[in-house]
Design an enzyme around this catalytic site. Structure first.
Site, PDB file in Angstrom:
ATOM      1  N   ASP A 169       0.927  -1.393  -0.072  1.00 22.48           N
ATOM      2  CA  ASP A 169       0.167   0.089   0.010  1.00 22.48           C
ATOM      3  C   ASP A 169       0.993   1.260   0.016  1.00 22.48           C
ATOM      4  OD1 ASP A 169      -2.250  -1.584   0.101  1.00 22.48           O
ATOM      5  OD2 ASP A 169      -2.350  -1.558   2.309  1.00 22.48           O
ATOM      6  N   GLY A 197      -0.780  12.166  59.233  1.00 17.59           N
ATOM      7  CA  GLY A 197       0.214  12.806  59.795  1.00 17.59           C
ATOM      8  C   GLY A 197       1.827  12.310  59.366  1.00 17.59           C
ATOM      9  N   SER A 198       1.842  11.825  58.179  1.00 16.11           N
ATOM     10  CA  SER A 198       3.009  11.477  57.621  1.00 16.11           C
ATOM     11  C   SER A 198       3.828  12.425  56.913  1.00 16.11           C
ATOM     12  CB  SER A 198       2.844  10.155  56.497  1.00 16.11           C
ATOM     13  OG  SER A 198       2.020  10.581  55.395  1.00 16.11           O
ATOM     14  N   GLY A 199       3.008  13.598  56.445  1.00 19.56           N
ATOM     15  CA  GLY A 199       3.689  14.716  55.784  1.00 19.56           C
ATOM     16  C   GLY A 199       3.256  14.591  54.456  1.00 19.56           C
ATOM     17  N   LYS A 200       2.503  13.690  53.963  1.00 20.27           N
ATOM     18  CA  LYS A 200       2.172  13.839  52.436  1.00 20.27           C
ATOM     19  C   LYS A 200       1.712  15.076  51.816  1.00 20.27           C
ATOM     20  CE  LYS A 200      -2.251  11.367  53.454  1.00 20.27           C
ATOM     21  NZ  LYS A 200      -2.007  11.505  55.004  1.00 20.27           N
ATOM     22  N   SER A 201       1.199  15.954  52.773  1.00 20.61           N
ATOM     23  CA  SER A 201       0.338  16.879  52.122  1.00 20.61           C
ATOM     24  C   SER A 201       1.622  18.097  51.944  1.00 20.61           C
ATOM     25  CB  SER A 201      -0.523  17.587  53.157  1.00 20.61           C
ATOM     26  OG  SER A 201      -1.595  16.850  53.093  1.00 20.61           O
ATOM     27  N   ALA A 202       2.757  17.976  52.953  1.00 14.68           N
ATOM     28  CA  ALA A 202       3.602  19.070  52.755  1.00 14.68           C
ATOM     29  C   ALA A 202       4.553  18.534  51.684  1.00 14.68           C
ATOM     30  CB  ALA A 202       4.357  18.981  54.346  1.00 14.68           C
TER      31      ALA A 202
END
EC number: 2.7.1.24
Length: 526
Positions: A137, A317-322
């Protein structure tokens, strides 16, 4: 010049000009007719009409003149990659976009005319297809053998018809076919679209077709696979029709693939990779292979160039947001499941309205928002309510995260992160595609308990209740792809976020190169 003249009937009125002419001259493709119209070879009521889509009216006189293709082919200069030749045969690598031989829609600039310029002895073979014993083709690249004499052409044609020629292709398809397989469905002309082929029963004109494949490679997200495809029969569009029928259309195939798959490559991703036959004169075994052009591995690696999705998770409280906030400060687009839930629980939010319908105003504030303390207490007392709330809110949250990622990927972002505390608990690791990279933020439980008491005012009982609703931290961290330990101050966590991004980029570059090297190794012959 061949000509066609017709008068538009009442039944034809309102239809496109090219459609009317196509029905009247079924031996020509719609593309050829459109080209003739655009070139000024069609008149309507004596006036030149160059618009294929022009609507016709009852009683109009349509006159079409088609230029004859010259019976004497003219050699043309152009790139020609010859892999091998002798006085009998030529084996070349046809580029994508080049038509093999002249036809009404493409009378010039074909492979045959370039071959004539290089091998003038081809001119001794009559017809518009001198030396051609098989075709590819226009948008298919790869190996093609051409006979240089009529005797050799007849011999090779017989070998093809007797299926004594081994042809193998590389095909880049959407999806993940089985490791190996075959298709034996008969192929024939499409019942309504004459430029297409289709699966057609043999009692309705379909012809036996046999396609085999082996899967050589697939992308990490299993959205794309590279196949080695062998055809035992040579039906028109055989591989394209068979693979589409099985649910694995070729990337870039404008004729058979869905639009989303069409857009994944600049052309149909099909390359004639291997070709084996017996020399028609000396009986020698002839074996050729040819790697694909760059557009095929480039299209394959596009999946590995997709935006990297990150999930940041961890226990309370592990700090994942920070950590997520530090990524945002460094230019990474981020979203938080907690923020999504806050919006759902706000006045007139989808979550607050649903909870209000479910429990009335007992769990709502005066402004219509959700009273989170009351909801938490109710969920602790009522497992059924907890299940219903989690299922509804989690579904809305996951949808919002998917929209966030998809929007950023459409914008060309290289990386985006979502903070999702309950990613594993919700079972979302099985739902997102492509699968995101999970980053767990680890912090010892005593330190997490002290942090939540100091920063959020949580009692030990509340901390224990929320911790019990999640996977044990050891199990959650074991399920993550990467772990960030957060047992010091915020400055150390910020520094770890910077190192993480640097290491991630190096990892992605290394992975991309490994995939490229692996792909290249697949078509290197020993």
């Amino acid at each position: 010049m061949s000509s066609l003249q017709l008068e538009i009937t009442a039944a034809q009125a309102g239809q496109r000009l090219d459609r009317i002419l196509s029905a009247a001259k079924p031996d020509l493709s719609r593309a050829a007719l459109q080209k003739a119209i655009q070139s000024g070879h069609c008149t309507v009521d004596g006036l030149v009409e160059t618009r294929p889509a022009a609507k016709v009216k009852t009683g109009q006189q349509v006159h079409l003149q088609l230029p004859e293709i010259s019976s004497q082919l003219q050699p043309e200069d152009g790139h020609l990659e010859v892999l091998w030749h002798d006085e009998h045969l030529v084996v070349c690598n046809k580029p994508a976009g080049l038509t093999v031989h002249p036809c009404p829609s493409c009378p010039e600039q074909t492979l045959v005319q370039r071959l004539l310029a290089r091998f003038p002895q081809l001119g001794k073979i009559e017809g518009q297809r001198p030396g051609i014993v098989h075709r590819l083709d226009k948008d298919t690249s790869g190996l093609l053998v051409v006979a240089l004499t009529e005797i050799d052409r007849l011999s090779l044609s017989n070998a093809f018809s007797e299926r004594q020629v081994h042809k193998e292709y590389l095909a880049l398809v959407a999806g993940l076919p089985p490791q190996s397989g075959q298709c034996l469905e008969p192929v024939g002309r499409h019942p309504t679209a004459k430029v297409k082929m289709a699966i057609v029963p043999e009692n309705r004109g379909g012809r036996h077709a046999h396609t085999e494949w082996q899967r050589l490679w697939h992308s990490e997200d299993k959205s794309i696979s590279l196949l080695a495809v062998r055809i035992h029969t040579g039906r028109t569009h055989q591989i394209r029709v068979h693979m589409t029928h099985l649910g694995y259309p070729l990337l870039g195939d404008k004729l058979y693939a869905p639009k989303a798959v069409q857009s994944m490559a600049p052309r149909q991703m099909l390359h004639a990779w291997r070709l084996s036959f017996t020399h028609p004169v000396n009986g020698e075994a002839m074996n050729f292979s040819c790697p694909p052009p760059d557009d095929m591995p480039d299209a394959a690696l596009q999946t590995d160039s997709r935006m990297q999705r990150l999930v940041i998770t961890g226990n309370p409280g592990s700090g994942k947001s920070a950590f997520t906030a530090f990524l945002a400060q460094k230019g990474v687009p981020v979203i938080s499941a907690d923020t999504i839930v806050a919006d759902l629980y706000a006045p007139k939010g989808a979550g607050s309205q649903w909870i209000g319908r479910l429990r009335g105003s007992s769990l709502l504030e005066a402004d219509g928002s959700v009273n989170k303390e009351a909801l938490l207490a109710a969920m602790q007392e009522d497992p059924v309510l907890r299940r219903d709330v989690e299922q509804t809110v989690h579904a809305l949250t996951r949808q919002a995260v998917e929209i966030f990622w998809s929007h950023l990927e459409d914008q060309g972002a290289p990386l985006a992160a979502a903070e999702i505390p309950l990613y594993f608990e919700c079972g979302w690791q099985q739902l997102f595609s492509p699968k995101p990279l999970t980053v767990g933020v680890h912090c010892p439980l005593p330190l997490r308990t002290a942090r939540t008491a100091e920063t959020r005012g949580w009692s030990p009982e509340k901390m224990a209740a929320l911790e019990a609703w999640q996977w044990p931290e050891e199990r959650k961290m074991a399920a993550c792809d990467m772990i960030i330990t957060n047992d010091k101050d915020l400055q150390h966590l910020d520094e770890k976020a910077a190192r993480f991004l640097q290491q991630l980029r190096l990892h992605l570059e290394k992975n991309h190169q490994q995939q490229a090297d692996r792909l290249a190794s697949l078509w290197v012959e020993d």
